[in-house]
Each structure stands twice: as C-alpha cells, then as structure tokens.
Design a protein around this motif. Structure first.
Motif, PDB file in Angstrom:
ATOM      1  N   THR A 227      40.513  39.178  45.227  1.00 57.63           N
ATOM      2  CA  THR A 227      40.719  40.064  43.976  1.00 57.63           C
ATOM      3  C   THR A 227      41.071  41.458  44.159  1.00 57.63           C
ATOM      4  O   THR A 227      40.873  42.315  43.234  1.00 57.63           O
ATOM      5  CB  THR A 227      39.513  39.974  43.091  1.00 57.63           C
ATOM      6  OG1 THR A 227      38.256  40.334  43.850  1.00 57.63           O
ATOM      7  CG2 THR A 227      39.108  38.653  42.509  1.00 57.63           C
ATOM      8  N   ALA A 228      41.334  41.829  45.553  1.00 57.75           N
ATOM      9  CA  ALA A 228      41.692  43.272  45.815  1.00 57.75           C
ATOM     10  C   ALA A 228      42.626  43.810  44.916  1.00 57.75           C
ATOM     11  O   ALA A 228      43.652  43.181  44.935  1.00 57.75           O
ATOM     12  CB  ALA A 228      41.714  43.009  47.340  1.00 57.75           C
ATOM     13  N   LYS A 229      42.389  44.796  44.547  1.00 56.55           N
ATOM     14  CA  LYS A 229      43.291  45.474  43.637  1.00 56.55           C
ATOM     15  C   LYS A 229      44.695  45.957  44.094  1.00 56.55           C
ATOM     16  O   LYS A 229      45.751  46.020  43.522  1.00 56.55           O
ATOM     17  CB  LYS A 229      42.528  46.872  42.816  1.00 56.55           C
ATOM     18  CG  LYS A 229      41.388  46.541  42.275  1.00 56.55           C
ATOM     19  CD  LYS A 229      40.621  47.974  41.783  1.00 56.55           C
ATOM     20  CE  LYS A 229      39.346  47.398  41.102  1.00 56.55           C
ATOM     21  NZ  LYS A 229      38.545  48.851  40.693  1.00 56.55           N
ATOM     22  N   VAL A 230      44.613  46.202  45.428  1.00 57.56           N
ATOM     23  CA  VAL A 230      45.876  46.891  46.067  1.00 57.56           C
ATOM     24  C   VAL A 230      46.906  45.799  46.202  1.00 57.56           C
ATOM     25  O   VAL A 230      48.225  46.049  46.498  1.00 57.56           O
ATOM     26  CB  VAL A 230      45.517  47.519  47.518  1.00 57.56           C
ATOM     27  CG1 VAL A 230      44.655  48.673  47.249  1.00 57.56           C
ATOM     28  CG2 VAL A 230      44.687  46.552  48.457  1.00 57.56           C
ATOM     29  N   HIS A 231      46.538  44.386  46.064  1.00 55.51           N
ATOM     30  CA  HIS A 231      47.483  43.433  46.343  1.00 55.51           C
ATOM     31  C   HIS A 231      48.074  43.121  44.932  1.00 55.51           C
ATOM     32  O   HIS A 231      49.286  42.444  44.853  1.00 55.51           O
ATOM     33  CB  HIS A 231      46.765  41.953  46.824  1.00 55.51           C
ATOM     34  CG  HIS A 231      45.920  42.503  48.055  1.00 55.51           C
ATOM     35  ND1 HIS A 231      46.470  43.194  49.161  1.00 55.51           N
ATOM     36  CD2 HIS A 231      44.776  41.915  48.323  1.00 55.51           C
ATOM     37  CE1 HIS A 231      45.605  43.233  50.127  1.00 55.51           C
ATOM     38  NE2 HIS A 231      44.735  42.494  50.038  1.00 55.51           N
ATOM     39  N   PHE A 232      47.859  43.534  43.882  1.00 54.65           N
ATOM     40  CA  PHE A 232      48.474  43.245  42.511  1.00 54.65           C
ATOM     41  C   PHE A 232      48.736  44.242  41.611  1.00 54.65           C
ATOM     42  O   PHE A 232      49.589  44.040  40.851  1.00 54.65           O
ATOM     43  CB  PHE A 232      47.293  42.243  41.728  1.00 54.65           C
ATOM     44  CG  PHE A 232      46.767  41.136  42.783  1.00 54.65           C
ATOM     45  CD1 PHE A 232      47.402  40.044  42.663  1.00 54.65           C
ATOM     46  CD2 PHE A 232      45.394  41.342  43.248  1.00 54.65           C
ATOM     47  CE1 PHE A 232      46.949  38.628  43.271  1.00 54.65           C
ATOM     48  CE2 PHE A 232      44.798  40.033  43.955  1.00 54.65           C
ATOM     49  CZ  PHE A 232      45.777  38.926  44.147  1.00 54.65           C
ATOM     50  N   ASN A 233      47.796  45.095  41.595  1.00 53.22           N
ATOM     51  CA  ASN A 233      47.948  46.341  40.755  1.00 53.22           C
ATOM     52  C   ASN A 233      48.863  47.580  41.238  1.00 53.22           C
ATOM     53  O   ASN A 233      48.364  48.259  42.150  1.00 53.22           O
ATOM     54  CB  ASN A 233      46.585  46.686  40.190  1.00 53.22           C
ATOM     55  CG  ASN A 233      46.806  47.722  39.226  1.00 53.22           C
ATOM     56  OD1 ASN A 233      47.316  48.359  38.750  1.00 53.22           O
ATOM     57  ND2 ASN A 233      45.508  47.778  38.547  1.00 53.22           N
ATOM     58  N   THR A 234      49.807  47.914  40.505  1.00 49.97           N
ATOM     59  CA  THR A 234      50.776  48.996  41.056  1.00 49.97           C
ATOM     60  C   THR A 234      50.266  50.568  40.757  1.00 49.97           C
ATOM     61  O   THR A 234      50.662  51.322  41.352  1.00 49.97           O
ATOM     62  CB  THR A 234      52.337  49.030  40.513  1.00 49.97           C
ATOM     63  OG1 THR A 234      51.815  49.043  38.893  1.00 49.97           O
ATOM     64  CG2 THR A 234      52.978  47.654  40.868  1.00 49.97           C
ATOM     65  N   GLU A 235      49.055  50.493  39.915  1.00 48.04           N
ATOM     66  CA  GLU A 235      48.441  51.578  39.662  1.00 48.04           C
ATOM     67  C   GLU A 235      47.277  51.849  40.897  1.00 48.04           C
ATOM     68  O   GLU A 235      46.501  52.834  40.736  1.00 48.04           O
ATOM     69  CB  GLU A 235      47.592  51.761  38.333  1.00 48.04           C
ATOM     70  CG  GLU A 235      48.798  51.589  37.215  1.00 48.04           C
ATOM     71  CD  GLU A 235      48.166  51.466  35.697  1.00 48.04           C
ATOM     72  OE1 GLU A 235      46.697  51.475  35.749  1.00 48.04           O
ATOM     73  OE2 GLU A 235      49.015  51.533  35.092  1.00 48.04           O
ATOM     74  N   ALA A 236      47.000  50.981  41.858  1.00 49.17           N
ATOM     75  CA  ALA A 236      45.850  51.178  42.753  1.00 49.17           C
ATOM     76  C   ALA A 236      46.123  51.799  43.998  1.00 49.17           C
ATOM     77  O   ALA A 236      45.512  52.214  44.640  1.00 49.17           O
ATOM     78  CB  ALA A 236      45.570  49.501  43.254  1.00 49.17           C
ATOM     79  N   ARG A 237      47.487  52.108  44.002  1.00 48.41           N
ATOM     80  CA  ARG A 237      47.819  52.898  45.492  1.00 48.41           C
ATOM     81  C   ARG A 237      48.774  54.206  44.631  1.00 48.41           C
ATOM     82  O   ARG A 237      49.570  53.894  43.782  1.00 48.41           O
ATOM     83  CB  ARG A 237      48.837  52.105  46.219  1.00 48.41           C
ATOM     84  CG  ARG A 237      47.992  51.162  47.135  1.00 48.41           C
ATOM     85  CD  ARG A 237      48.751  50.222  48.033  1.00 48.41           C
ATOM     86  NE  ARG A 237      49.801  50.927  48.756  1.00 48.41           N
ATOM     87  CZ  ARG A 237      49.744  51.400  49.825  1.00 48.41           C
ATOM     88  NH1 ARG A 237      48.481  50.988  50.660  1.00 48.41           N
ATOM     89  NH2 ARG A 237      50.681  51.976  50.421  1.00 48.41           N
ATOM     90  N   PRO A 238      48.546  55.149  45.353  1.00 51.21           N
ATOM     91  CA  PRO A 238      49.348  56.580  45.025  1.00 51.21           C
ATOM     92  C   PRO A 238      51.093  56.092  45.061  1.00 51.21           C
ATOM     93  O   PRO A 238      51.828  56.795  44.064  1.00 51.21           O
ATOM     94  CB  PRO A 238      49.076  57.411  45.863  1.00 51.21           C
ATOM     95  CG  PRO A 238      47.695  57.267  46.360  1.00 51.21           C
ATOM     96  CD  PRO A 238      47.723  55.522  46.282  1.00 51.21           C
TER      97      PRO A 238
END
Length: 344
Positions: A227-238
C-alpha cells in the motif's frame, strides 16, 4: 480521534519493537498465472508441475519471489507506508518452497534506527519473518527503509545500527526437502549449463529488455497488497510521478536472467540488495549477471551459484556497475547479491 491508519512515521519506531502485521494472505494458482503475465519468466520448476515433480518438488512451488513479495507487502502498512524509499536487503533466506494453498503471515522486529542529518526523515532497520499456516518459517529477511518524520522537531533517537552479515554462507543455505537434480531434464529446462560451466568473475549479458508501464507495475504492487503511497498516488512525490516498486524491478530482472541462467531454478538466499536509482514508467529495464561464487550442496545433483544481478535503465553492453569514483553508475537500478540452486 480517527479510525483510519496514517501509518507509522520515523519517531513512532523503537528498537526492539515487534509488529504483528495484518491480513494473512493465501497463495493461489492465480498468483502463479498473474506473476507469469507480469514478468517474462520461464523457469521450469514454477512453470511445470511435471518438471517440479521430477526434481522432488510436489506440489509445484510458485516462484520464490511470489512468496517474498507477499510477505514483504504485509510489512508496508506498518513499516513503509510513509517511506521515502526502500534502501536495501540482507540476510534473506528461503526456508521452504511456497505452494498454492499456503497462507503467509509476517511479523517484524525493529533492529536499528538512524535519523538523517536533515532532521526530516530517518532510516528504520527491521527483521521480518513470514510463516505459513502450520507456523513453519517460509522466509526471513532484514531490510532498511527511509521514513518521513511526522514532526521534524521531534528529538532524534539514539542511533543503533545493526550488524548484518555481508553474505549468507553457503553452508547456511536451506535446501528444499526432497530436492534432487540427479535426473534433471536439461532439454525441458531450456539450457545445458551446469554448475561447473560457470566461472567466478564471469559476466552474462541477458540481452533482452522490457519497458515499464504504470498499469503493470501498479497491478503487480496491488497483487502483493503493498500500500505504499509513492507507487500509486501522483500527489505522494513532489515530481508527481509514480515510483515503481523495487520488487517489481527485482522480478523483472530475475525473469530476464533466464537467458543465460535458465537452470537457476530456485532462489536460496538474498545476501544483499540495493535499489540504487528510482525507476519510472517508460524506463526500459535490461539485466546482466556476474558469478561471485559457487558451491556444492548436500542435495543430490544440486549446486549453488552466488550471483550479482544488475538491472539497468537502458542497455549497457559494457556491463559496468560503478564509475571511477566508486559510485553506482546512473543507469544502474538494482544491485542484488543472491544464491540460486542449479544442477551439478
């Protein structure tokens, strides 16, 4: 108050803390099929029930990395939901093949902590153990992950760095019960190469490449309930990009290594691993291997090869790992040191 889980931040971890991870996961034949659709894998043992039985493995196990990904995915909500990046692995041993019908559960112990100098994040070291429905250990490993702090003003914990072995000794490899390569079918496996056909220092260019896509790497990551956010959510990384799960790169490189290492049927241990650069959709992954060591085992007809598996972004025919400054070259995505079992 809230009923939702925000995940643990760096200051939530303490050395010695034990975490029992939620959601046991049952392995099915669907996992085998999906794995083979996501990665160009052709190893005979997980591909053929008949081949697996001929070498003493009945029922036929799934790919070793299926078990690794499922067990690893259990740890994400508690360990790396708020991660900056997963940094490395050590002391990973596969204790027994995992077969459809096995249910895996994972627990972790925090074995080290170190706050980063910027005060915004820190590195958490954990040792994780996955067991099946009978309480038998399926695999164990250590990893370290960089995790955001919730409060940058929270005091830094005492630095504790665990001592981790550089290599799992060949004598400490755990061989699957009943494994026997005496009557190994080289034609069915796809290559004629035995243990003694490989030389320490030899490098193997696996030639083929696969271009990563967002739908495939996200499907794979969901398959493992990671469920790590950085793999799915484009808002998780700058930068607004989805980071490809490092395990996806491992599986892709392992599958590509079939061309030249078709008889590396089973992974026995992962000695060390580093995700040296991020991977994103659009990157084309290639792989090459270097033979680091070789050993005989007590199982009939079975030898062990210690390999370095390197994944690169783009083809590097020079098969280079580091520059003159000793740093990883920018095209290197993965440096994985592991043991595989091959016919003697």
């Amino acid at each position: 108050m809230t009923k939702t889980n925000p995940g643990n931040f760096f200051e939530d971890f303490t050395v010695g803390q034990v975490i029992e991870h939620a959601t046991p996961r049952t392995v099915t034949e669907g996992d085998r099929a999906l794995y083979q659709s996501l990665y160009p894998t052709r190893f005979a043992v997980p591909s053929s029930v008949e081949f697996a039985a001929s070498v003493g493995l009945d029922p036929a196990p799934v790919e070793d990395l299926v078990a690794f990904h499922i067990a690893f995915g259990k740890t994400v909500p508690d360990v790396s939901l708020n991660a900056v990046a997963n940094l490395g692995y050590a002391e990973c041993r596969f204790h027994r093949p995992v077969v459809p019908g096995d249910t895996l559960s994972t627990r972790s112990e925090v074995i080290g902590l170190k706050q980063n100098s910027n005060g915004k994040s820190g590195v958490v070291y954990v040792r994780s153990t996955a067991t099946n429905q009978r309480g038998e250990v399926a695999l164990e490993w250590a990893r370290w992950v960089m995790v955001h702090k919730r409060d940058i003003d929270a005091p830094a914990p005492e630095t504790v760095l665990p001592e981790l072995a550089a290599v799992v000794a060949a004598d400490d490899l755990i061989l699957p019960e009943g494994l026997d390569f005496t009557d190994y079918d080289f034609v069915a496996a796809g290559e004629p190469h035995r243990l003694d056909d490989y030389e320490v220092g030899e490098k193997i260019d696996h030639v083929d490449g696969v271009t990563l896509t967002d739908p495939e790497h996200m499907m794979a990551t969901r398959l493992w309930q990671n469920t790590a956010k950085v793999h799915f959510n484009t808002e998780a990384r700058p930068d607004g990009r989805r980071l490809v799960y490092g395990g996806h790169v491992i599986s892709m490189a392992r599958a590509l290594s079939f061309n030249g290492l078709a008889n590396a049927q089973l992974i026995a241990a992962i000695n060390a691993g580093a995700h040296t650069s991020p991977a994103f959709a659009g990157d084309t992954v290639y792989a090459w291997s270097e033979v680091l060591d070789k050993a005989e085992t007590t199982a009939p007809g079975v030898g062990a090869l210690r390999l370095r598996l390197v994944a690169t972004k783009g083809r590097d025919e020079s098969l280079s790992l580091r520059g003159e400054d000793g740093r990883y070259l920018p095209q290197v995505l993965l440096d994985l040191d592991y043991w595989v079992l091959v016919p003697r």
